[in-house]
Scaffold this motif. Sequence first.
Motif, short mmCIF file in Angstrom:
data_model
loop_
_atom_site.label_atom_id
_atom_site.label_comp_id
_atom_site.label_asym_id
_atom_site.label_seq_id
_atom_site.Cartn_x
_atom_site.Cartn_y
_atom_site.Cartn_z
N ARG A 99 87.94 31.47 71.51
CA ARG A 99 89.39 31.48 71.42
C ARG A 99 89.82 32.24 70.17
NH1 ARG A 99 91.94 27.14 74.61
NH2 ARG A 99 93.54 27.13 72.66
N ARG A 100 88.97 32.43 69.20
CA ARG A 100 89.48 33.11 68.17
C ARG A 100 89.06 34.46 68.06
NH1 ARG A 100 88.01 28.02 66.81
NH2 ARG A 100 85.96 28.59 66.00
N ASP A 101 88.34 35.02 69.23
CA ASP A 101 87.87 36.26 69.27
C ASP A 101 88.61 36.91 70.20
OD1 ASP A 101 85.91 36.42 67.20
OD2 ASP A 101 84.61 35.12 68.42
N GLU A 102 88.32 38.33 70.20
CA GLU A 102 88.95 39.23 71.26
C GLU A 102 88.53 39.01 72.75
OE1 GLU A 102 89.28 43.96 72.26
OE2 GLU A 102 89.06 43.24 70.31
N ALA A 103 89.25 38.58 73.60
CA ALA A 103 88.68 38.33 74.93
C ALA A 103 87.87 39.14 75.55
CB ALA A 103 89.71 38.05 75.95
N GLY A 104 88.25 40.88 75.31
CA GLY A 104 87.43 41.75 75.86
C GLY A 104 86.08 41.91 75.35
N LEU A 105 85.76 41.20 74.35
CA LEU A 105 84.19 41.19 74.22
C LEU A 105 83.42 40.38 75.26
CD1 LEU A 105 82.12 41.57 71.75
CD2 LEU A 105 82.83 39.28 70.82
N PHE A 106 84.15 39.54 75.98
CA PHE A 106 83.25 38.64 76.84
C PHE A 106 83.55 39.18 78.16
CE2 PHE A 106 84.34 36.22 73.01
CZ PHE A 106 83.11 35.48 72.89
N PHE A 107 84.35 40.18 78.50
CA PHE A 107 84.49 40.77 79.95
C PHE A 107 84.36 42.24 79.85
CE2 PHE A 107 86.58 36.50 79.89
CZ PHE A 107 85.65 35.82 81.19
N ALA A 108 83.68 42.73 80.93
CA ALA A 108 83.50 44.16 81.02
C ALA A 108 84.83 45.03 81.38
CB ALA A 108 82.50 44.45 82.00
N PRO A 109 85.03 45.90 80.73
CA PRO A 109 86.29 46.87 81.14
C PRO A 109 85.50 47.82 82.36
CG PRO A 109 85.29 47.83 79.30
CD PRO A 109 84.39 46.35 79.51
N SER A 110 86.43 48.28 83.06
CA SER A 110 86.14 48.93 84.40
C SER A 110 85.19 50.19 83.91
CB SER A 110 86.89 49.53 85.18
OG SER A 110 88.09 50.21 84.51
N LYS A 111 84.22 50.42 84.71
CA LYS A 111 83.32 51.72 84.39
C LYS A 111 82.83 51.74 82.83
CE LYS A 111 85.76 54.32 87.95
NZ LYS A 111 86.65 55.51 88.21
N GLU A 112 82.36 50.50 82.68
CA GLU A 112 81.62 50.45 81.13
C GLU A 112 80.29 51.13 81.01
OE1 GLU A 112 81.25 47.42 77.76
OE2 GLU A 112 80.89 46.56 79.64
N PRO A 113 79.81 51.97 80.31
CA PRO A 113 78.70 52.57 80.21
C PRO A 113 77.70 51.29 79.92
CG PRO A 113 80.07 54.10 78.91
CD PRO A 113 80.86 52.83 79.34
N THR A 114 76.34 51.64 80.38
CA THR A 114 75.44 50.52 80.28
C THR A 114 75.11 50.19 78.85
OG1 THR A 114 74.35 51.31 82.47
CG2 THR A 114 72.97 49.79 80.86
N ALA A 115 74.91 51.02 78.03
CA ALA A 115 74.83 51.01 76.60
C ALA A 115 75.87 50.29 75.98
CB ALA A 115 74.54 52.16 75.90
N ALA A 116 76.99 50.50 76.18
CA ALA A 116 78.14 49.79 75.72
C ALA A 116 78.41 48.38 76.11
CB ALA A 116 79.37 50.64 76.03
N ARG A 117 77.97 48.25 77.45
CA ARG A 117 78.14 46.98 78.09
C ARG A 117 76.99 46.01 77.40
NH1 ARG A 117 74.70 44.46 81.58
NH2 ARG A 117 73.78 46.62 82.39
N LEU A 118 75.76 46.66 77.27
CA LEU A 118 74.79 45.80 76.49
C LEU A 118 74.99 45.40 75.03
CD1 LEU A 118 71.40 47.58 78.03
CD2 LEU A 118 72.22 45.37 78.42
N ALA A 119 75.57 46.25 74.40
CA ALA A 119 76.22 46.08 73.15
C ALA A 119 77.09 44.85 72.94
CB ALA A 119 76.60 47.19 72.27
N ARG A 120 77.76 44.91 74.04
CA ARG A 120 79.17 44.40 74.05
C ARG A 120 78.62 42.79 74.38
NH1 ARG A 120 81.19 42.07 77.83
NH2 ARG A 120 80.27 43.56 79.57
N GLU A 121 77.82 42.76 75.31
CA GLU A 121 77.22 41.42 75.80
C GLU A 121 76.50 40.65 74.46
OE1 GLU A 121 76.78 42.02 80.49
OE2 GLU A 121 75.09 42.33 79.07
N ALA A 122 75.68 41.54 73.81
CA ALA A 122 74.86 40.95 72.69
C ALA A 122 75.83 40.30 71.78
CB ALA A 122 74.00 41.83 72.08
N ALA A 123 77.12 41.12 71.47
CA ALA A 123 77.95 40.73 70.46
C ALA A 123 78.43 39.40 71.22
CB ALA A 123 78.97 41.70 70.24
N ALA A 124 79.05 39.12 72.20
CA ALA A 124 79.60 37.89 72.94
C ALA A 124 78.64 36.92 72.69
CB ALA A 124 79.94 38.13 74.28
N LYS A 125 77.17 37.13 72.99
CA LYS A 125 76.16 36.14 72.93
C LYS A 125 76.11 35.64 71.49
CE LYS A 125 73.37 37.43 76.86
NZ LYS A 125 72.15 37.48 77.33
#
Length: 123
Positions: A36-62
Amino acid sequence: MLQLPHQPLQVAAVPPQRAPAREDEAGPWHAEAVCRRDEAGLFFAPSKEPTAARLAREAAAKRVCGRCPVMVECREHALLQPEPYGVWGGLTAAERRVALARRRRREVELRKAAAADTIAQAG
């Protein structure tokens, strides 16, 4: 009108109180969610997100999920709904699908074992 002399506002230091994590304990579990205190975009993928960016974002969310006091409640919510997108309770949508499939298989195996026990006891 009576005017009081101006004095600076003093705020007492009050230790933070932990709200209940479960809804049945007088509050919704998500009120304590760290995300609730972090950016929601960290937890949900933007459209056409490159795989490397998705994996990094998901790792940060985790990592955020890993320090959350209501991670288990969040994960159960996402599995019971089921939430089709985003990182919930430290799991991606694909990981939740795997967890749900395992849960269903385990439930079938338990029902079969219970039925076999019932037949063995009756025989």
